[in-house]
Structure formats: C-alpha cells, structure tokens
Design a protein around this motif. Structure first.
Motif, PDB file in Angstrom:
ATOM      1  N   GLY A   1     -61.583  53.356  51.818  1.00  0.00           N
ATOM      2  CA  GLY A   1     -60.750  54.903  51.832  1.00  0.00           C
ATOM      3  C   GLY A   1     -60.819  55.368  50.700  1.00  0.00           C
TER       4      GLY A   1
ATOM      5  N   TYR B   1     -64.721  57.512  50.671  1.00  0.00           N
ATOM      6  CA  TYR B   1     -64.671  58.506  52.066  1.00  0.00           C
ATOM      7  C   TYR B   1     -64.040  59.929  51.442  1.00  0.00           C
ATOM      8  CZ  TYR B   1     -65.818  60.147  56.980  1.00  0.00           C
ATOM      9  OH  TYR B   1     -66.199  60.745  57.579  1.00  0.00           O
ATOM     10  N   SER B   2     -62.868  58.965  51.305  1.00  0.00           N
ATOM     11  CA  SER B   2     -60.952  60.490  51.317  1.00  0.00           C
ATOM     12  C   SER B   2     -61.210  61.158  49.775  1.00  0.00           C
ATOM     13  CB  SER B   2     -60.193  60.157  52.153  1.00  0.00           C
ATOM     14  OG  SER B   2     -59.334  60.460  51.330  1.00  0.00           O
ATOM     15  N   LYS B   3     -61.943  61.914  49.481  1.00  0.00           N
ATOM     16  CA  LYS B   3     -60.776  63.032  47.717  1.00  0.00           C
ATOM     17  C   LYS B   3     -59.781  62.632  47.357  1.00  0.00           C
ATOM     18  CE  LYS B   3     -64.552  66.109  47.249  1.00  0.00           C
ATOM     19  NZ  LYS B   3     -65.605  66.921  48.534  1.00  0.00           N
ATOM     20  N   PHE B   4     -59.266  62.651  49.213  1.00  0.00           N
ATOM     21  CA  PHE B   4     -57.501  62.229  48.837  1.00  0.00           C
ATOM     22  C   PHE B   4     -57.113  61.467  47.605  1.00  0.00           C
ATOM     23  CE2 PHE B   4     -53.417  61.490  50.262  1.00  0.00           C
ATOM     24  CZ  PHE B   4     -52.453  61.886  49.143  1.00  0.00           C
ATOM     25  N   LEU B   5     -57.334  60.070  49.031  1.00  0.00           N
ATOM     26  CA  LEU B   5     -57.267  58.769  48.819  1.00  0.00           C
ATOM     27  C   LEU B   5     -58.347  58.420  47.171  1.00  0.00           C
ATOM     28  CD1 LEU B   5     -58.026  56.806  52.211  1.00  0.00           C
ATOM     29  CD2 LEU B   5     -55.180  57.759  50.854  1.00  0.00           C
TER      30      LEU B   5
ATOM     31  N   GLU C   1     -65.181  61.775  63.489  1.00  0.00           N
ATOM     32  CA  GLU C   1     -64.737  61.106  62.398  1.00  0.00           C
ATOM     33  C   GLU C   1     -64.290  59.839  61.572  1.00  0.00           C
ATOM     34  OE1 GLU C   1     -64.483  64.189  59.814  1.00  0.00           O
ATOM     35  OE2 GLU C   1     -63.740  62.822  58.607  1.00  0.00           O
ATOM     36  N   SER C   2     -63.637  59.430  63.025  1.00  0.00           N
ATOM     37  CA  SER C   2     -63.511  58.017  62.713  1.00  0.00           C
ATOM     38  C   SER C   2     -64.590  56.790  63.529  1.00  0.00           C
ATOM     39  CB  SER C   2     -62.509  57.583  63.908  1.00  0.00           C
ATOM     40  OG  SER C   2     -62.054  57.500  65.333  1.00  0.00           O
TER      41      SER C   2
ATOM     42  N   VAL D   1     -66.692  57.051  60.543  1.00  0.00           N
ATOM     43  CA  VAL D   1     -67.178  56.274  59.264  1.00  0.00           C
ATOM     44  C   VAL D   1     -67.040  54.791  60.214  1.00  0.00           C
ATOM     45  CG1 VAL D   1     -65.193  54.806  58.663  1.00  0.00           C
ATOM     46  CG2 VAL D   1     -65.012  56.483  58.090  1.00  0.00           C
TER      47      VAL D   1
END
Lengths: 253, 268
Positions: free
Chosen positions: B101, B104-108, B178-179, B182
């Motif tokens: 997480g 991969y995710s900039k937010f997380l 997207e999923s 991943v």
C-alpha cells in the motif's frame, strides 16, 4: 478494421515541445514505419496512440473512435521486450486473455496458436531469462497478437538485436503479419528497416517533433533489400532524414 | 563480493572453523597456565571449546534431579523458534500489505511514512519494558514482531517502487485494470524484495527474541537459558547456548536463501 488517424496532435512535457501538429494516417491493414532522429518523439507518438499518455491538442482515433484512456485495441511491442520475467513464455502470452477473464481452455488454445505462429513450439515453459533476444521478441509479438488487437504498435522492436537476427526477425514479422493481417505502426531509426518493412515511411523531424515527409514504398513482397527500386527510395528517405539529423545535431553544438 | 565456490570453498570454510576453535583453545590454555594473557580480560574464565562441547552435549536434553529438573537445550531452542515463527508470521501478514500500500499509493505513502520512519528507529529492545506491562502473555512474540515487521515493510516498499514501469505499461496495453496490475505485476515483481525483507527480518527477530527472553522471564527459551546459566556460574553451558543461537540463525538465513533460489528462479 484498424484505421488510425492522427490529426493536429501536439504534446508538451513541461517546457519541451515533444510533438507539434502531427498528422498522418495508418490505413486498415497497412504497415507504416515511423522514422526519425532520436529524440524526435517517435516513441511519444506510440504512447499517445496506446493511450498511455494523453495529447495536449488534437485528436487520435482508431476506426473513428477517439482514443481516451488506455487503448485496449492496440498491441504494444517494446524495444526491451518488457516480458514478465516471472511468467513462462506461455504465461506471458496468456496475460491478455487472462485479464480479460477468459477460461483456462480458451487461454491455452490462444497461446498454443500464437506459440506455433511465432515459431516457439517447445519453449512454452521457458522463462524469459532462458531465451535469446530474438526469441524474447517473438514472445513479445505473440503476447501483443494474443489480445486480438486492431493495430500493432512496435517501438524499435529489433533495436537491441544483432544485425543478422534483426534481418531474420524482420522476415519473421512480415510472415506473421501476412498470416494475421492487422495494421502496424512500426517505430525505427533504421532507414533500411523502414524501407524493407513499410508500405509507407513517415519521416519525422525533431524539436519539435513533426511529420516532415511521407514516402510510399510500392514494392512487392518479398522485397530485395539491395534491389535498385529499394535503393532509390532509400536514397530519398536518407536525404529527407539527413537534413533533419544535421538540424538536430546542430542544436547540441 | 566474490566467494570461492565448490570443493575448494568448502575446504576453506571448514579450515577457518578449525583454526578459530584451535586459537580459542590455545588462548584459554595459555591464560590458565599464566603463560600469556590479554590485559584486562579474564581469559582463564572462558570455557574451552572442549568444555563447551561437553556442556552442549550434557545439557541437550531435559534432566531430572530428584524433585527438580532443567529443560534441555532442545526445548529452549524449540520455545524460541516457535516464538520467532509466530511473531514472523504476524509480521509478514501485516508487513506485506502495508508495504504494498505504502509503496504503490502516494497517498498511503504520505500518510504512513512518518509513523513508519519514527517507529522503525526504535530498536525491538526498547519495546521490552512496555511489552512487559501491556501484554498479559506473548510479550516476547511482540518483540519479535517489531524486529521482523520493519525489514519486511521497507523491503516490500522498495520492491514495489522498483517495479519496471515498462511492465506496468505492457500490462495496461494488454487490458489490465489497476487491481490486476497490482496483483499480477507489482506483487510478483516485488516478491524477491519481500523475501529479502523476510530473511533480514527473521535475523533481527532471532536476535530480538534472545534479548526479550532474558528480560521477560519465562521458564524456557534460549535467552532465558543463557541468562540463567550465567547466573548459576555454569559458563560452559552459557557459551554453548550462545553458539547454538549463532548456528540456528545461520541455518535460518541459508534456508530462506535456498527457498528463494528454488521458487524465484526467474531472476536474472
């Protein structure tokens, strides 16, 4: 079907004008080579057509449909193969059918068909790191074909191969393309390759990337690489290109 | 680094162990006979390799002395290993998804990075006092967890972030969502890094468990065994315990390396 139209396409990266007012078409079933000095935006054209990046201006359409987001009707063949190293030959080719949700039997019949077509029978269960460059690119082509695309985008697919393998693979590509006829947009910086393969050769100029000339190559296949007609076309393509290269290299001096 | 391989390499390996043991034996003997001593060190009190060997063999299995008994080293090893495996499994289950997480995710990434960066700088040993009073039981498993989870998280993040963007592009053009990307590209591509994280993490966890067992008193565990033998003045057993720790850590490391080579054979 598989008619690609680029009209007035422009693309900027930060302050760098990569493409300016690019116009050309790929007719249904046509093999078009995109030729130009390095840094002229050839790869950017492919990435725009594939929908991996969006243009700032202009319209790209495939069969009249505007490309918006990743274009799933294109097959992309990469220069450095971009095979999934953890997947065998067969599993690489089955990637597209798998993510489309096809059943195992469907996937297997597709991968078998394309493994036979590209001449990789016997290597189904090999991993990419066990294959030569030419074989890797056969997998790359088969993987793109397995998704049943309308248009094949090829980004200097044979650029990393030695000269002999390269010639062999060009012949192989034509053989495959004649078996399963779809439109091809083929990026290269080799004039010989462009004239040997293409129905038309689009020459681009650099900084900003523009279409400079378009040459028709009306020679029957199989072509003779060193035939007089091929040489005449090669000569005019080279002339068109060399002024570009001079201009491009001038900017670095 | 380049290592000698094959028979010659193995020969040098064995030779170095023999020389080390010999030097150890000779130093202790010299000190005991007042011939030579390193200043400020009581070399004479160190058990010799031979004494250590007999202590190891003698305390390998549980012994009963009338009404009381002492656990054998086998039991201590088992107890410690179980704790490390339990803590390791929990760390893996939590660390891998967190790493994916955050990687991969900039937010997380922005959300969790500060917390991860601060907590990972607290050594597992610093958590021992806290774990003693917040955990009714299983405090030492928690210490292992702290030791294992950060190498796993950090290596997973690194593995996820170093996914070849061309592979992601290839998956996109082949129609992957997207999923799917991943699941089918990012995770497999990060797998070697995740395994490296697990290997480094278990090494840290194995060291942490020994420290935890010394402080969090429980009747079995290698850390407890070493501490207790030191307390009782049975230094040969104590040193034997130390060597067992080293050997088992080495075996764990090699086992995971071999597993990695066996199952991730696609790496160039």
């Amino acid at each position: 079907m598989g008619r690609l139209v680029l009209s007035s396409v422009s693309k900027k990266f930060n302050n760098f004008q990569a493409l300016l007012d690019v116009n050309f078409e790929v007719e249904d079933g046509e093999f078009v080579c995109l030729l130009g000095p390095s840094g002229c935006g050839k790869t950017t054209v492919l990435r725009l057509v594939a929908g991996l990046v969006a243009p700032d201006d202009g319209i790209i359409s495939l069969d009249g449909k505007k490309i918006n987001g990743v274009n799933k009707e294109c097959g992309f063949v990469f220069q450095e193969y971009a095979l999934f190293p953890w997947r065998t030959v067969k599993e690489n080719i089955e990637f597209g059918p798998q993510v489309k949700g096809m059943t195992k039997t469907e996937c297997e019949s597709i991968s078998k068909h394309y493994i036979d077509l590209v001449g990789l029978s016997g290597f189904e269960n090999h991993y990419p790191n066990e294959l030569s460059g030419g074989m890797k690119q056969r997998v790359g082509i088969a993987r793109a074909y397995a998704n049943n695309p309308k248009l094949l985008l090829m980004d200097e697919p044979f650029g990393a191969l030695d000269a002999q393998t390269r010639n062999l693979m060009q012949g192989e590509l034509l053989r495959i393309w004649e078996t399963e006829h779809i439109s091809v947009l083929f990026v290269t910086h080799s004039v010989d390759e462009a004239v040997y393969l293409g129905d038309r050769v689009v020459v681009m100029s650099a900084r900003p990337g523009k279409v400079k000339d378009i040459f028709d190559v009306k020679l029957t296949r199989p072509r003779i690489r060193t035939g007089p007609e091929a040489n005449i076309i090669r000569d005019s393509v080279l002339k068109s290109l060399s002024t570009q290269i001079k201009l491009a290299s001038h900017e670095y001096i | 680094m380049k290592f000698e391989t094959g028979k010659r390499g193995l020969l040098i390996n064995i030779l170095s162990l023999i020389v080390f043991t010999l030097v150890w034996q000779i130093l202790v003997i010299l000190a005991r006979n007042d011939i030579f001593n390193i200043p400020f060190i009581r070399l004479r009190d160190i058990p010799t390799p031979v004494e250590t060997w007999y202590a190891l063999v003698g305390s390998m299995f549980t012994r009963i002395y009338g009404p009381s008994f002492t656990y054998g080293i086998i039991n201590h090893v088992y107890a410690s290993l179980v704790r490390v495996i339990e803590g390791g499994i929990i760390a893996f289950i939590i660390g891998v998804p967190v790493g994916i997480g955050v990687g991969y995710s900039k937010f997380l990434g922005n959300l969790f990075n500060p917390i991860i960066e601060i907590i990972r700088n607290m050594p597992p040993m610093a958590w021992i006092p806290l774990s003693i009073f917040i955990f009714v039981s299983g405090g030492s498993i928690f210490i292992v967890f702290i030791g294992v989870v950060f190498p796993i998280i950090l290596n997973t993040i690194q593995g996820v972030r170093s996914t070849d963007t061309r592979l992601i592009d290839a998956a996109k053009t082949l129609g992957a969502s997207e999923s799917m990307i991943v699941k089918k590209v990012v995770i497999p591509s990060a797998l070697p890094s995740i395994m490296t994280g697990l290997r480094i993490g278990l090494g840290v966890g194995w060291m942490a468990i020994v420290a935890a067992e010394m402080v969090i008193k429980s009747p079995v565990g290698l850390g407890y065994f070493i501490w207790n033998m030191g307390d009782l003045g049975r230094y040969s057993e104590m040193v034997a315990g130390m060597i067992v720790i080293g050997v088992i850590g080495y075996i764990m490391n090699i086992s995971i390396l071999l597993l990695q080579r066996r199952f991730i054979n696609w790496v160039d």
